[in-house]
Design a protein around this motif. Structure first.
Motif, PDB file in Angstrom:
ATOM      1  N   ARG A  95     -11.765  17.394 -18.827  1.00 12.79           N
ATOM      2  CA  ARG A  95     -12.703  16.281 -18.120  1.00 12.79           C
ATOM      3  C   ARG A  95     -13.299  15.265 -19.193  1.00 12.79           C
ATOM      4  NH1 ARG A  95     -16.880  14.076 -15.524  1.00 12.79           N
ATOM      5  NH2 ARG A  95     -16.217  13.331 -13.362  1.00 12.79           N
ATOM      6  N   GLU A  96     -13.964  16.011 -20.144  1.00 12.93           N
ATOM      7  CA  GLU A  96     -14.887  15.401 -21.250  1.00 12.93           C
ATOM      8  C   GLU A  96     -14.035  14.575 -22.307  1.00 12.93           C
ATOM      9  OE1 GLU A  96     -15.153  19.200 -21.620  1.00 12.93           O
ATOM     10  OE2 GLU A  96     -15.166  18.768 -19.593  1.00 12.93           O
ATOM     11  N   ALA A  97     -12.736  15.240 -22.652  1.00 11.45           N
ATOM     12  CA  ALA A  97     -12.290  14.566 -23.916  1.00 11.45           C
ATOM     13  C   ALA A  97     -10.620  14.707 -23.574  1.00 11.45           C
ATOM     14  CB  ALA A  97     -12.552  15.538 -25.088  1.00 11.45           C
ATOM     15  N   PHE A  98     -10.246  13.545 -24.172  1.00 11.29           N
ATOM     16  CA  PHE A  98      -8.445  13.658 -23.907  1.00 11.29           C
ATOM     17  C   PHE A  98      -8.255  13.240 -25.262  1.00 11.29           C
ATOM     18  CE2 PHE A  98      -4.767  11.151 -23.354  1.00 11.29           C
ATOM     19  CZ  PHE A  98      -4.003  11.793 -22.426  1.00 11.29           C
ATOM     20  N   GLN A  99      -6.947  13.729 -25.776  1.00  6.20           N
ATOM     21  CA  GLN A  99      -6.315  13.235 -27.121  1.00  6.20           C
ATOM     22  C   GLN A  99      -4.906  13.123 -26.889  1.00  6.20           C
ATOM     23  OE1 GLN A  99      -8.508  16.234 -29.783  1.00  6.20           O
ATOM     24  NE2 GLN A  99      -7.753  14.573 -31.218  1.00  6.20           N
ATOM     25  N   GLY A 100      -4.318  12.023 -27.476  1.00  4.97           N
ATOM     26  CA  GLY A 100      -2.924  11.777 -27.326  1.00  4.97           C
ATOM     27  C   GLY A 100      -2.575  10.659 -28.148  1.00  4.97           C
ATOM     28  N   ASN A 101      -1.299  10.045 -27.667  1.00  3.24           N
ATOM     29  CA  ASN A 101      -0.578   9.116 -28.307  1.00  3.24           C
ATOM     30  C   ASN A 101      -0.312   8.082 -27.350  1.00  3.24           C
ATOM     31  OD1 ASN A 101      -0.063  10.319 -31.528  1.00  3.24           O
ATOM     32  ND2 ASN A 101       0.595  11.764 -30.041  1.00  3.24           N
ATOM     33  N   LEU A 102      -0.481   6.674 -28.010  1.00  2.00           N
ATOM     34  CA  LEU A 102       0.070   5.455 -27.222  1.00  2.00           C
ATOM     35  C   LEU A 102       1.055   4.853 -28.006  1.00  2.00           C
ATOM     36  CD1 LEU A 102      -3.279   4.320 -25.634  1.00  2.00           C
ATOM     37  CD2 LEU A 102      -1.599   5.521 -24.491  1.00  2.00           C
ATOM     38  N   SER A 103       2.302   4.369 -27.195  1.00  2.88           N
ATOM     39  CA  SER A 103       3.242   3.661 -28.132  1.00  2.88           C
ATOM     40  C   SER A 103       3.100   2.131 -27.654  1.00  2.88           C
ATOM     41  CB  SER A 103       4.688   4.212 -27.735  1.00  2.88           C
ATOM     42  OG  SER A 103       4.723   4.221 -26.161  1.00  2.88           O
ATOM     43  N   ALA A 104       2.233   1.611 -26.724  1.00  4.10           N
ATOM     44  CA  ALA A 104       2.256   0.192 -26.601  1.00  4.10           C
ATOM     45  C   ALA A 104       1.439  -0.347 -27.782  1.00  4.10           C
ATOM     46  CB  ALA A 104       1.388   0.022 -25.349  1.00  4.10           C
ATOM     47  N   SER A 105       1.521  -1.975 -27.653  1.00  5.20           N
ATOM     48  CA  SER A 105       0.866  -2.612 -28.746  1.00  5.20           C
ATOM     49  C   SER A 105      -0.784  -2.569 -28.695  1.00  5.20           C
ATOM     50  CB  SER A 105       1.358  -4.008 -28.627  1.00  5.20           C
ATOM     51  OG  SER A 105       0.840  -4.529 -27.504  1.00  5.20           O
ATOM     52  N   ALA A 106      -1.585  -3.128 -29.538  1.00  3.75           N
ATOM     53  CA  ALA A 106      -3.016  -3.176 -29.493  1.00  3.75           C
ATOM     54  C   ALA A 106      -3.226  -4.042 -28.331  1.00  3.75           C
ATOM     55  CB  ALA A 106      -3.700  -3.539 -30.771  1.00  3.75           C
ATOM     56  N   GLY A 107      -2.447  -5.247 -28.396  1.00  2.01           N
ATOM     57  CA  GLY A 107      -3.070  -6.219 -27.287  1.00  2.01           C
ATOM     58  C   GLY A 107      -2.675  -5.581 -25.940  1.00  2.01           C
ATOM     59  N   LYS A 108      -1.588  -4.869 -25.674  1.00  2.00           N
ATOM     60  CA  LYS A 108      -1.605  -3.979 -24.207  1.00  2.00           C
ATOM     61  C   LYS A 108      -2.660  -3.343 -23.952  1.00  2.00           C
ATOM     62  CE  LYS A 108       2.792  -5.128 -22.672  1.00  2.00           C
ATOM     63  NZ  LYS A 108       2.743  -6.549 -22.535  1.00  2.00           N
ATOM     64  N   ILE A 109      -2.997  -2.478 -24.998  1.00  4.35           N
ATOM     65  CA  ILE A 109      -3.833  -1.435 -24.882  1.00  4.35           C
ATOM     66  C   ILE A 109      -5.347  -1.972 -24.720  1.00  4.35           C
ATOM     67  CG2 ILE A 109      -5.322   0.389 -26.174  1.00  4.35           C
ATOM     68  CD1 ILE A 109      -2.781   1.007 -27.737  1.00  4.35           C
ATOM     69  N   ARG A 110      -5.704  -3.169 -25.247  1.00  3.36           N
ATOM     70  CA  ARG A 110      -7.071  -3.961 -25.001  1.00  3.36           C
ATOM     71  C   ARG A 110      -6.838  -4.421 -23.475  1.00  3.36           C
ATOM     72  NH1 ARG A 110      -9.655  -5.229 -29.522  1.00  3.36           N
ATOM     73  NH2 ARG A 110      -8.740  -5.050 -31.510  1.00  3.36           N
ATOM     74  N   GLU A 111      -5.832  -4.693 -23.235  1.00 12.04           N
ATOM     75  CA  GLU A 111      -5.768  -5.490 -21.650  1.00 12.04           C
ATOM     76  C   GLU A 111      -5.757  -4.359 -20.668  1.00 12.04           C
ATOM     77  OE1 GLU A 111      -2.306  -7.953 -21.355  1.00 12.04           O
ATOM     78  OE2 GLU A 111      -2.205  -7.470 -19.294  1.00 12.04           O
ATOM     79  N   PHE A 112      -5.117  -3.022 -20.791  1.00 13.09           N
ATOM     80  CA  PHE A 112      -5.410  -1.948 -19.975  1.00 13.09           C
ATOM     81  C   PHE A 112      -6.871  -1.581 -19.928  1.00 13.09           C
ATOM     82  CE2 PHE A 112      -6.034   2.351 -19.621  1.00 13.09           C
ATOM     83  CZ  PHE A 112      -5.522   2.821 -18.467  1.00 13.09           C
ATOM     84  N   PHE A 113      -7.652  -1.573 -20.928  1.00 15.14           N
ATOM     85  CA  PHE A 113      -9.028  -1.197 -20.946  1.00 15.14           C
ATOM     86  C   PHE A 113      -9.880  -2.232 -20.292  1.00 15.14           C
ATOM     87  CE2 PHE A 113      -7.314   2.430 -23.626  1.00 15.14           C
ATOM     88  CZ  PHE A 113      -7.907   3.546 -22.967  1.00 15.14           C
ATOM     89  N   ARG A 114      -9.568  -3.299 -20.680  1.00 16.38           N
ATOM     90  CA  ARG A 114     -10.339  -4.348 -20.224  1.00 16.38           C
ATOM     91  C   ARG A 114     -10.152  -4.702 -18.648  1.00 16.38           C
ATOM     92  NH1 ARG A 114      -8.144  -9.035 -22.956  1.00 16.38           N
ATOM     93  NH2 ARG A 114      -9.397  -8.747 -24.664  1.00 16.38           N
ATOM     94  N   GLN A 115      -9.393  -4.382 -18.058  1.00 19.01           N
ATOM     95  CA  GLN A 115      -9.248  -4.412 -16.741  1.00 19.01           C
ATOM     96  C   GLN A 115     -10.180  -3.264 -15.893  1.00 19.01           C
ATOM     97  OE1 GLN A 115      -5.128  -3.776 -15.824  1.00 19.01           O
ATOM     98  NE2 GLN A 115      -4.584  -5.867 -16.460  1.00 19.01           N
ATOM     99  N   ILE A 116     -10.386  -2.356 -16.890  1.00 14.50           N
ATOM    100  CA  ILE A 116     -11.421  -1.250 -16.212  1.00 14.50           C
ATOM    101  C   ILE A 116     -13.001  -1.609 -16.821  1.00 14.50           C
ATOM    102  CG2 ILE A 116     -11.950   1.074 -16.330  1.00 14.50           C
ATOM    103  CD1 ILE A 116      -8.919   1.725 -17.240  1.00 14.50           C
ATOM    104  N   TYR A 117     -12.950  -2.071 -17.851  1.00  8.02           N
ATOM    105  CA  TYR A 117     -14.365  -2.236 -18.397  1.00  8.02           C
ATOM    106  C   TYR A 117     -14.469  -3.509 -19.310  1.00  8.02           C
ATOM    107  CZ  TYR A 117     -15.608   2.370 -16.699  1.00  8.02           C
ATOM    108  OH  TYR A 117     -15.743   3.650 -15.792  1.00  8.02           O
ATOM    109  N   GLU A 118     -15.388  -4.319 -19.380  1.00  5.39           N
ATOM    110  CA  GLU A 118     -15.158  -5.495 -20.052  1.00  5.39           C
ATOM    111  C   GLU A 118     -15.770  -5.366 -21.589  1.00  5.39           C
ATOM    112  OE1 GLU A 118     -13.064  -7.717 -17.709  1.00  5.39           O
ATOM    113  OE2 GLU A 118     -13.825  -8.529 -19.582  1.00  5.39           O
TER     114      GLU A 118
END
Ligand SMILES: [Zn+2]
Length: 387
Positions: A361-384
């Motif tokens: 619950r407190e910590a997650f580790q892994g890998n993402l294959s998406a671009s930085a832009g897509k990653i930013r967009e994903f998190f921006r949708q959740i928090y600004e």
């Protein structure tokens, strides 16, 4: 008629002439028998000789039913006379190792009373097994004793004692043998039953170098090299050491302390780098102080460093997301939060953006294959509040 074993008459016989008494086709060539041979068949821990019989190559030599079978690559006419030539370099190497093994075994038997219970001539080193413990620091003493006897150039005697004489002789043996027994004597050093070929005098062995001594069953296994093998090993080790001495700018016999100094310096540098890293991570983390979500990209952090940075960030904000990598290679991801479900967020991110990972619950580790832009967009949708 029994084959005449010329290698017992003269262990230094390199060429001989003999009559072919048999030639039979076998799976891997031709099995040739002779009325006499200088080719030693495999036995007593000593490998077989190779060489030539006429223009036929001798590939393997074995003793079977009092006959010596030469496995050759070409047939030879029965009844013909052939010249045999053994590969002397190979044979002499085996003789140096074999005679050296007797001397080491004899010295260890005299010092400790232990028996040689296994002997193997490998391609590089010889191993001898003994039935009792020998401390590593005793090797030098054993080696000194053996080499002193080698340099005395003692005559080596191979003989068949009369049956009643044999019973009075204190000779080493692996098992009781039926008379007649062939004994090999290294005067004052060893007397042992043996079927191998030996040097004529101990000086031919050149030197013996014991390399290691490790626990083996109830006793120890000693690795050693003799003669030219010891010289070849010295050359190889010396060349390695020369390279190391050049790299470390150290004298050739001072590479050990130089390696230790460099190891110590490396450890100190690593310690210093980790401390600097921690300060840098704290500095980065402070720039996210008070934010709900901090999203931070780096290029070259290892997953462990990325985790350290994320830990530092999480002390300053609600949800810390640290990523390291590039659009080309993908990103290693770490999410840490004291308030939100990092695992749920991580799973959502890896599902939507492509990737994998795991955590609590407190910590997650892994890998993402998406671009930085897509990653930013994903998190921006959740928090600004990203940077
Ligand atoms: Zn032997």
């Amino acid at each position: 008629m029994e084959v005449k074993k010329l290698y017992y008459d003269d262990s230094h016989l390199k060429t001989f002439s003999a009559t072919v008494t048999g030639c039979a086709q076998a799976q891997k060539g031709w099995e040739i028998t002779l009325d006499a041979t200088a080719f030693y068949p495999e036995g007593g821990g000593q490998p077989w000789d190779t060489g030539k019989l006429g223009d036929s190559a001798v590939l393997d030599v074995q003793e079977k039913d009092h006959n010596i079978i030469h496995l050759c690559d070409k047939a030879l006419p029965v009844g013909s006379t052939v010249t045999g030539t053994i590969d002397w370099e190979r044979r002499f190497d085996f003789m140096q190792q074999h005679s050296g093994e007797h001397m080491v075994s004899g010295v260890i038997h005299a010092l400790y009373g232990y028996h040689n219970v296994g002997f193997h001539m490998g391609a590089d080193v010889v191993t001898i097994d003994f039935d009792g413990p020998i401390p590593l620091d005793a090797l030098e003493k054993i080696e000194d004793k053996v080499n002193a006897a080698i340099w005395e150039n003692l005559p080596v005697r191979c003989f068949y004692p009369a049956e009643d004489v044999l019973q009075t002789l204190p000779y080493r043996r692996k098992k009781d043998l039926p008379w007649p027994v062939r004994l090999v004597e290294f005067p004052g050093i060893d007397l042992c039953a043996c079927c191998g070929t030996q040097v004529k005098s101990t000086g031919e062995i050149g030197l013996v170098k014991l390399l290691s001594c490790v626990k083996f069953h109830e006793g120890v296994r000693i690795e050693m090299v003799c003669g030219k093998r010891a010289m070849d090993l010295l050359s190889r080790v010396y060349e390695q050491n020369r390279q190391v001495s050049q790299l470390f700018s150290a004298k050739i016999l001072e590479t050990g302390p130089a390696a230790k100094r460099i190891n110590d310096t490396l450890a100190a540098e690593k310690f210093r780098a980790t401390a600097l890293e921690k300060r840098l991570f704290d500095y980065i983390a402070q720039s996210y102080a008070g934010e709900k979500l901090a999203l931070h990209f780096e290029e070259n952090l290892t997953p462990a460093q990325n985790r350290m940075l994320c830990d530092a960030m999480a002390k300053q904000c609600g949800i810390a997301v640290a990523l390291s990598g590039s659009d080309k290679t993908g990103y290693s991801l770490c999410i840490i939060s004291r308030t939100e479900d990092a695992k749920a967020l991580g799973q959502q991110a890896t599902t939507l953006l492509g990737g994998n990972g795991g955590g609590k619950r407190e910590a997650f580790q892994g890998n993402l294959s998406a671009s930085a832009g897509k990653i930013r967009e994903f998190f921006r949708q959740i928090y600004e509040n990203e940077k």
